[in-house]
Design a protein around this motif. Structure first.
Motif, PDB file in Angstrom:
ATOM      1  N   THR A  21       0.812  -1.222   0.000  1.00 33.67           N
ATOM      2  CA  THR A  21       0.000   0.000   0.000  1.00 33.67           C
ATOM      3  C   THR A  21       0.849   1.277   0.000  1.00 33.67           C
ATOM      4  OG1 THR A  21      -0.250  -0.180   2.417  1.00 33.67           O
ATOM      5  CG2 THR A  21      -2.016  -1.091   1.040  1.00 33.67           C
ATOM      6  N   VAL A  42     -10.578   1.249  -4.674  1.00 32.77           N
ATOM      7  CA  VAL A  42      -9.886   0.448  -3.662  1.00 32.77           C
ATOM      8  C   VAL A  42     -10.659  -0.859  -3.498  1.00 32.77           C
ATOM      9  CG1 VAL A  42      -9.059   0.385  -1.274  1.00 32.77           C
ATOM     10  CG2 VAL A  42      -9.129   2.562  -2.506  1.00 32.77           C
ATOM     11  N   ARG A  44     -11.953  -4.624  -2.281  1.00 32.22           N
ATOM     12  CA  ARG A  44     -12.309  -5.128  -0.950  1.00 32.22           C
ATOM     13  C   ARG A  44     -11.105  -5.775  -0.292  1.00 32.22           C
ATOM     14  NH1 ARG A  44     -17.591  -8.758  -1.539  1.00 32.22           N
ATOM     15  NH2 ARG A  44     -17.202  -8.936   0.710  1.00 32.22           N
ATOM     16  N   ARG A  47      -8.512  -3.316   1.153  1.00 25.89           N
ATOM     17  CA  ARG A  47      -8.868  -2.658   2.416  1.00 25.89           C
ATOM     18  C   ARG A  47      -8.351  -3.468   3.601  1.00 25.89           C
ATOM     19  NH1 ARG A  47     -14.375   0.614   1.277  1.00 25.89           N
ATOM     20  NH2 ARG A  47     -14.129   0.781  -0.971  1.00 25.89           N
ATOM     21  N   SER A  57      -8.696   1.964   8.499  1.00 24.34           N
ATOM     22  CA  SER A  57      -9.888   1.366   7.892  1.00 24.34           C
ATOM     23  C   SER A  57     -10.384   2.309   6.801  1.00 24.34           C
ATOM     24  CB  SER A  57     -10.990   1.161   8.937  1.00 24.34           C
ATOM     25  OG  SER A  57     -10.594   0.244   9.923  1.00 24.34           O
ATOM     26  N   PHE A  58     -10.415   1.814   5.564  1.00 24.38           N
ATOM     27  CA  PHE A  58     -10.874   2.646   4.452  1.00 24.38           C
ATOM     28  C   PHE A  58     -12.368   2.413   4.285  1.00 24.38           C
ATOM     29  CE2 PHE A  58     -11.553   4.117   0.174  1.00 24.38           C
ATOM     30  CZ  PHE A  58     -10.682   5.190   0.058  1.00 24.38           C
ATOM     31  N   ARG A  59     -13.158   3.469   4.577  1.00 27.69           N
ATOM     32  CA  ARG A  59     -14.615   3.365   4.591  1.00 27.69           C
ATOM     33  C   ARG A  59     -15.217   4.240   3.497  1.00 27.69           C
ATOM     34  NH1 ARG A  59     -14.646   5.824  10.404  1.00 27.69           N
ATOM     35  NH2 ARG A  59     -13.125   7.076   9.224  1.00 27.69           N
ATOM     36  N   TRP A  63     -14.388   8.199   3.105  1.00 25.22           N
ATOM     37  CA  TRP A  63     -13.196   7.906   2.309  1.00 25.22           C
ATOM     38  C   TRP A  63     -12.224   9.080   2.240  1.00 25.22           C
ATOM     39  CZ3 TRP A  63     -11.758  10.653  -1.967  1.00 25.22           C
ATOM     40  CH2 TRP A  63     -12.725  11.446  -2.586  1.00 25.22           C
ATOM     41  N   ASP A  66     -10.210   9.104   5.449  1.00 23.80           N
ATOM     42  CA  ASP A  66      -9.338   7.933   5.504  1.00 23.80           C
ATOM     43  C   ASP A  66      -8.210   8.041   4.480  1.00 23.80           C
ATOM     44  OD1 ASP A  66     -11.022   6.955   7.452  1.00 23.80           O
ATOM     45  OD2 ASP A  66     -12.200   5.742   6.062  1.00 23.80           O
TER      46      ASP A  66
END
Length: 224
Positions: A21, A42, A44, A47, A57-59, A63, A66
């Protein structure tokens, strides 16, 4: 579009589930620093990797916050290493197959997959389009736009090698995430930036992420 407006033509950046990453973060920062627009997908799986490698945590609902936290960190995980502005980033959920990048009529300069897992490589090579990342890559190929695939895996088995050859035959640039040492790296960020810089070289985007080879032995070992 109103008269005089310039059509937004972003680079699509896909982040798959491979380790690496920091490579994606470096590419994103450099694109934005170069004044490029970015559409971000991004996956699943990525993440989970991002959470494991950074604790972030990429929400979808948060976003921007994050992403800003992610891009502000150095490759060593130290917060607030970089100042970032994510205003020219548009995020698309990986499950949204009706998103703009799923269509060839959506204006884009090309796509960078950083890092690319072997599962992602297989999906794009076989044209599976199981999520938006794979679909956008397939669209990029069929529209004859630049596709850079920064594969991050070792060792590579024969099946993956065949998939990479398929991508090369289709017009993609296969770019293994392989740092070099001739540029005088003294920090993990230097090695990350070298790979990110090579990705941008393949895309034709200017940057100053690493010292280029100038034909002089030992040049990278001297301080400037």
């Amino acid at each position: 579009m109103n008269a005089g407006e310039t059509e937004r033509r972003p680079w699509i950046v896909g982040v798959s589930g491979a380790s690496g990453t920091p490579y994606a973060a470096a590419v994103l920062r450099a694109l934005l620093a170069a004044g490029e627009s970015v559409d971000l997908v991004v996956s699943r799986a990525s993440r989970l990797t991002l959470l494991d490698e950074t604790g972030i945590s990429f929400r979808d609902a948060h976003w921007q916050d994050d992403l800003r936290e992610w891009l502000s960190r150095g490759a060593d995980g130290k917060p607030d290493t970089f100042a970032v502005d994510v205003d020219d980033v548009r995020h698309w959920s990986a499950g949204d197959l009706a998103a703009g990048p799923s269509s060839g009529s959506y204006p884009a300069k090309g796509m960078l997959i950083v890092p690319a897992s072997t599962a992602c490589v297989a999906g794009v090579a076989l044209g599976l389009s199981k999520d938006l990342l794979q679909r956008a890559a397939s669209v990029t190929l069929k529209e004859r736009r630049r596709l850079v695939v920064a594969v991050r895996e070792t060792p590579l088995n024969g099946q993956t090698l065949r998939h990479l050859v398929t991508l090369d035959d289709a017009g993609a640039t296969v770019l293994p995430a392989s740092p070099a040492f001739y540029a005088g790296a003294t920090h993990i960020q230097d090695l990350v930036d070298f790979v990110a810089g090579r990705v941008l070289d393949a895309a034709g985007v200017g940057h100053t992420l690493y010292r280029r080879w100038e034909g002089e032995l030992g040049g990278g070992s001297r301080t400037t």
